[in-house]
Design a protein around this motif. Structure first.
Motif, mmCIF file in Angstrom:
data_model
loop_
_atom_site.group_PDB
_atom_site.id
_atom_site.type_symbol
_atom_site.label_atom_id
_atom_site.label_comp_id
_atom_site.label_asym_id
_atom_site.label_seq_id
_atom_site.Cartn_x
_atom_site.Cartn_y
_atom_site.Cartn_z
ATOM 1 N N THR A 67 7.039 -19.125 1.297
ATOM 2 C CA THR A 67 6.196 -17.930 1.421
ATOM 3 C C THR A 67 6.889 -16.862 2.258
ATOM 4 O O THR A 67 6.884 -15.671 1.917
ATOM 5 C CB THR A 67 4.844 -18.283 2.049
ATOM 6 N N ALA A 77 4.145 -8.421 6.694
ATOM 7 C CA ALA A 77 3.080 -8.956 5.848
ATOM 8 C C ALA A 77 1.759 -9.028 6.601
ATOM 9 O O ALA A 77 0.690 -8.753 6.049
ATOM 10 C CB ALA A 77 3.478 -10.340 5.329
ATOM 11 N N ALA A 78 1.828 -9.408 7.884
ATOM 12 C CA ALA A 78 0.608 -9.457 8.697
ATOM 13 C C ALA A 78 -0.018 -8.079 8.807
ATOM 14 O O ALA A 78 -1.246 -7.932 8.723
ATOM 15 C CB ALA A 78 0.938 -10.009 10.086
ATOM 16 N N ARG A 118 2.146 -4.692 13.163
ATOM 17 C CA ARG A 118 1.243 -5.847 13.179
ATOM 18 C C ARG A 118 0.246 -5.750 14.324
ATOM 19 O O ARG A 118 -0.969 -5.942 14.124
ATOM 20 C CB ARG A 118 2.066 -7.121 13.311
ATOM 21 N N GLU A 126 9.903 -9.253 -1.025
ATOM 22 C CA GLU A 126 8.932 -8.190 -1.257
ATOM 23 C C GLU A 126 9.306 -6.912 -0.512
ATOM 24 O O GLU A 126 9.194 -5.808 -1.065
ATOM 25 C CB GLU A 126 7.546 -8.655 -0.794
ATOM 26 N N TYR A 149 8.122 -12.969 1.229
ATOM 27 C CA TYR A 149 7.919 -11.733 1.987
ATOM 28 C C TYR A 149 9.242 -10.980 2.153
ATOM 29 O O TYR A 149 9.288 -9.748 2.052
ATOM 30 C CB TYR A 149 7.354 -12.033 3.379
ATOM 31 N N PRO A 202 1.620 -14.934 9.281
ATOM 32 C CA PRO A 202 1.286 -15.434 7.944
ATOM 33 C C PRO A 202 2.488 -16.149 7.319
ATOM 34 O O PRO A 202 3.632 -15.737 7.491
ATOM 35 C CB PRO A 202 0.932 -14.159 7.170
ATOM 36 N N ARG A 218 0.426 -5.528 6.676
ATOM 37 C CA ARG A 218 -0.058 -5.162 5.343
ATOM 38 C C ARG A 218 -1.386 -5.827 5.021
ATOM 39 O O ARG A 218 -2.294 -5.197 4.450
ATOM 40 C CB ARG A 218 0.980 -5.547 4.288
ATOM 41 N N ASP A 219 -1.510 -7.092 5.401
ATOM 42 C CA ASP A 219 -2.755 -7.813 5.131
ATOM 43 C C ASP A 219 -3.946 -7.201 5.860
ATOM 44 O O ASP A 219 -5.091 -7.401 5.455
ATOM 45 C CB ASP A 219 -2.609 -9.288 5.530
ATOM 46 N N ARG A 220 -3.673 -6.448 6.935
ATOM 47 C CA ARG A 220 -4.736 -5.752 7.672
ATOM 48 C C ARG A 220 -4.803 -4.271 7.299
ATOM 49 O O ARG A 220 -5.395 -3.479 8.016
ATOM 50 C CB ARG A 220 -4.498 -5.894 9.172
ATOM 51 N N GLY A 221 -4.192 -3.900 6.169
ATOM 52 C CA GLY A 221 -4.355 -2.557 5.651
ATOM 53 C C GLY A 221 -3.223 -1.592 5.931
ATOM 54 O O GLY A 221 -3.295 -0.416 5.533
ATOM 55 N N ASN A 239 0.824 -1.194 0.000
ATOM 56 C CA ASN A 239 0.000 0.000 0.000
ATOM 57 C C ASN A 239 0.863 1.250 0.000
ATOM 58 O O ASN A 239 1.966 1.259 0.490
ATOM 59 C CB ASN A 239 -0.897 0.019 1.245
#
Length: 424
Positions: free
Chosen positions: A401, A158-159, A24, A408, A405, A394, A161-164, A2
């Motif tokens: 995986t 990543a955790a 996180r 990334e 991350y 995650p 980011r996955d929550r915005g 994001n």
């Protein structure tokens, strides 16, 4: 990733374990978070450590409370971390020249804290760890383990980011504007290239915390020290090896399957970005670690790196020396704020929406993040509890995986360069 919010609830500055752990924790509580790191995640102490997941045994006799914290976080991270952790166990070894009373004091302290120990003789220890020194008279098993910090940090990011959350791994803070006792805006350079107006700001920049705080006109006195790690070719070492004596140079060997990481030294530095990398540190570390594992002397050197510890000056003055367990300090810079984790040291700084989290250890990063998130949520009026101790990271069960991350977020550190990407 994001890259959208210019008015986040919280800006976290610093992309190590504590910063990403905080992002996180806050994101899991529904808080809108932006995290800014200047050099890619894990660029500081987290990714340049020896990667030991402490059981607490190292600190049991000097700081029982800190040892209990390590033990609890060790167990939590094993539950939520998956392939971010390597199950190895640890072995504290007493050589013929070492004080047997120190060994007994550590054993008794571990038992008092609740750390499981199993004392074995030297011959039994050598049977369990081929190549262990003939000078080992006895040893004790403890539940140490090994962290893969690049994966750990990237998984926390990543955790979030996955929550915005907005994760910006190449976004150095270039300026802060303070207006009427609050940080009104923060300018980000690098890939971000924009100015944001957060409601609250947390400084989680480790050894750079003093410099970051100074941008807001706040004093955070740091006393960083450097330490060298040397990774050598050594196949098949199972446990972490700790020499059972007062902490000193070259007393830890950390297994990495076909490598072993030897560490470390402790030398004060003035600038955490610009400091000497001295050959004597390398040679002393190898020489001292070879008292435990003699083959380390002739083993091929694969990688050498230094890390800088983010030590808080008032605690270093109070505790007076190396080897004492270093706690963390949550500094609330509001006019009515204080050091949340110890007696007030700095007084009132008068920046109402700003806090710094300093000190601590990689093992206790999650606890540090939770304490900081509690403070932030109190200031923001968010009524939500932390769930990070019971929520799996995650990708925890999938090394590939986790390694995605790392790529990334540009999160590769030297500590685990031999493990990340290898599917281990």
């Amino acid at each position: 990733m994001n890259s959208r919010s210019t008015h986040p609830d919280v800006l976290v500055i610093g992309g190590g374990a504590t910063g990403t752990g905080l992002a996180r924790d806050l994101a899991l509580r529904g808080v809108d978070v932006t995290l800014a790191e200047r050099d890619g995640l894990s660029a500081g102490a987290s990714g340049r450590s020896h990667g030991l997941l402490h059981s607490g045994a190292r600190y049991a006799e000097s700081d029982p409370e800190g040892a209990r914290e390590c033990l609890e976080e060790n167990r939590i991270l094993r539950d939520i971390g998956g392939a971010c952790v390597r199950e190895t166990r640890g072995l504290f070894v007493q050589l013929a020249e070492d004080d047997p009373d120190y060994f007994e004091a550590k054993r008794a302290a571990c038992e008092d804290v609740g750390i499981s120990v199993d004392v074995i003789g030297g011959e039994t220890a050598r049977d369990a760890v081929p190549g262990l020194s003939d000078e080992v008279e006895r040893a004790m098993w403890v539940p140490d383990a090994v962290v893969v910090p690049s994966r750990l940090v990237a998984a926390n990011a990543a955790a979030a980011r996955d929550r915005g959350a907005d994760i910006l791994p190449h976004a150095p803070v270039t300026d802060m504007t303070v207006d009427d006792g609050r940080i009104a805006s923060v300018s980000l350079g690098g890939d971000a290239g924009r100015t944001i107006e957060p409601t609250y700001v947390v400084n989680a920049t480790g050894a750079h915390a003093g410099r970051t705080a100074a941008m807001a006109g706040v004093t955070v006195p740091m006393r960083p020290t450097r330490g060298v790690m040397v990774s050598v070719d050594y196949d098949g070492l199972e446990p972490v090896l700790n020499r059972c004596r007062d902490p000193a140079d070259g007393d830890i060997v950390v297994p990495h399957e076909d490598e072993a990481v030897l560490g470390t030294t402790s030398v004060p530095v003035d600038d955490p970005d610009d400091y000497e990398r001295a050959d004597w540190e390398v040679e002393r570390t190898i020489e001292e670690c070879a008292t435990i594992l003699p083959a380390a002397t002739e083993a091929e050197r694969i990688r050498t790196w230094w890390g800088v510890r983010p030590l808080y000056e008032p605690e270093e003055d109070a505790r007076g020396g190396r080897g004492i367990s270093r706690g963390f300090h949550l500094l609330d810079h509001a006019a009515d704020g204080s050091d949340e984790s110890s007696p007030p040291a700095l007084g009132s700084d008068g920046v109402d929406n700003f806090a710094s989290i300093v000190g601590g250890k990689l093992t206790t990063y999650r606890r540090m993040a939770e304490a900081t998130a509690d403070l932030v949520c109190e200031r923001l009026g968010v009524d939500a509890e932390s769930t990070t101790a019971t929520t799996e990271l995650p990708g925890a069960s999938e090394p590939s995986t986790l390694d995605e991350y790392v790529r990334e977020f540009d999160g590769q550190g030297p500590t685990d360069a031999d493990l990340v990407g290898a599917g281990r």
